[in-house]
Design an enzyme around this catalytic site. Structure first.
Site: not given
Length: 277
Positions: A48, A106
């Site tokens: 992110y 992730h």
């Protein structure tokens, strides 16, 4: 106090703040606002590119470190056993924290040595730099390998989940193992707010369609939700959804919605329908 789920030595608040696609200059004030409103679970990831902002917001809040549950994630190109601890150290440096509460894979990588990756994750847990570990975006076959073959002590599994996507098979399996499911994109990336069925249920209860979606998720046992919300008004509305109680007619109407709409489907996603061996 928010309700929390206790697993693998950690207590995970059931409503968190997601920060996907929040640039740092937007993310820091959003996280500061959320913490001021009472959020105690912040979800970020190396990918992110806003861990620095999350860390700055936590520092600015003045809250004791142990009161904020912080999740971050290792990207799928960093899953080699030697790369995993290096990725964590980079994340900790950006967050300016000594540890994270939950560290997640992730996405699975094609051809990954899952056993070696999970061993590296477990070593981080033993080191104290990570209080608990989990995975995101694993299909059921992968989860069975991680849990039953490798015996990875997963504190949660994070996947896309909202009123338009069926995750009953995954929920049934995880429920049998006592592992919570964390719902990302719980508002279907904003689509829940525009859904006529959810709007109608909301009108009945004096709530928004988005609040209905969150309430529906959180009334399910062992489900955690991490909606993204930048504005304080939206953050407050999501918190208020904790007090919304749906009835059987509401649940039946939501059950009748389409359940095949998956909105997060990158090219490297696994085969969601893979049958476990």
């Amino acid at each position: 106090m928010q309700q929390a789920l206790k697993r693998q030595g950690v207590s995970i608040p059931r409503l968190g703040l997601g920060t996907f696609r929040m640039a740092s200059n937007v993310c820091q004030p959003a996280v500061e606002s959320a913490l001021a409103l009472g959020y105690r679970h912040i979800d970020t990831a190396a990918m992110y590119a806003n861990e620095d902002a999350v860390g700055a917001a936590i520092a600015a809040s003045g809250l004791p470190r142990e009161e904020v549950f912080v999740t971050t994630k290792v990207w799928h190109d960093q899953l080699a056993p030697r790369a995993v601890p290096l990725a964590l150290e980079q994340s900790l440096a950006k967050l300016k924290l000594d540890y994270v509460d939950l560290y997640l894979v992730h996405w699975p990588a094609p051809g990954m040595d899952m056993a070696a990756t999970m061993e590296a994750m477990m070593a981080l847990r033993e080191s104290g730099r990570v209080r608990a570990i989990g995975v995101c975006n694993f299909n059921l076959a992968m989860l069975k390998t991680a849990i039953e073959t490798i015996s990875a002590p997963l504190a949660c599994v994070q996947v896309e989940y909202h009123p338009f996507l069926d995750q009953s098979a995954l929920l049934s399996y995880l429920g049998g193992k006592g592992i919570p499911l964390t719902a990302y994109a719980p508002l279907a990336q904003g689509r829940a707010a525009e859904d006529a069925t959810l709007q109608a249920i909301g009108r009945k209860h004096g709530a928004s369609a988005s609040q209905v979606a969150i309430a529906w998720l959180l009334e399910q046992p062992d489900v955690i939700a991490i909606p993204k919300a930048q504005r304080p008004e939206s953050q407050r509305a999501n918190l208020d959804a904790l007090g919304l109680r749906l009835d059987d007619a509401d649940r039946a109407a939501i059950a009748a919605l389409p359940k095949t709409l998956r909105y997060v489907q990158p090219a490297f996603a696994p085969d969601w329908d893979a049958v476990p061996a």
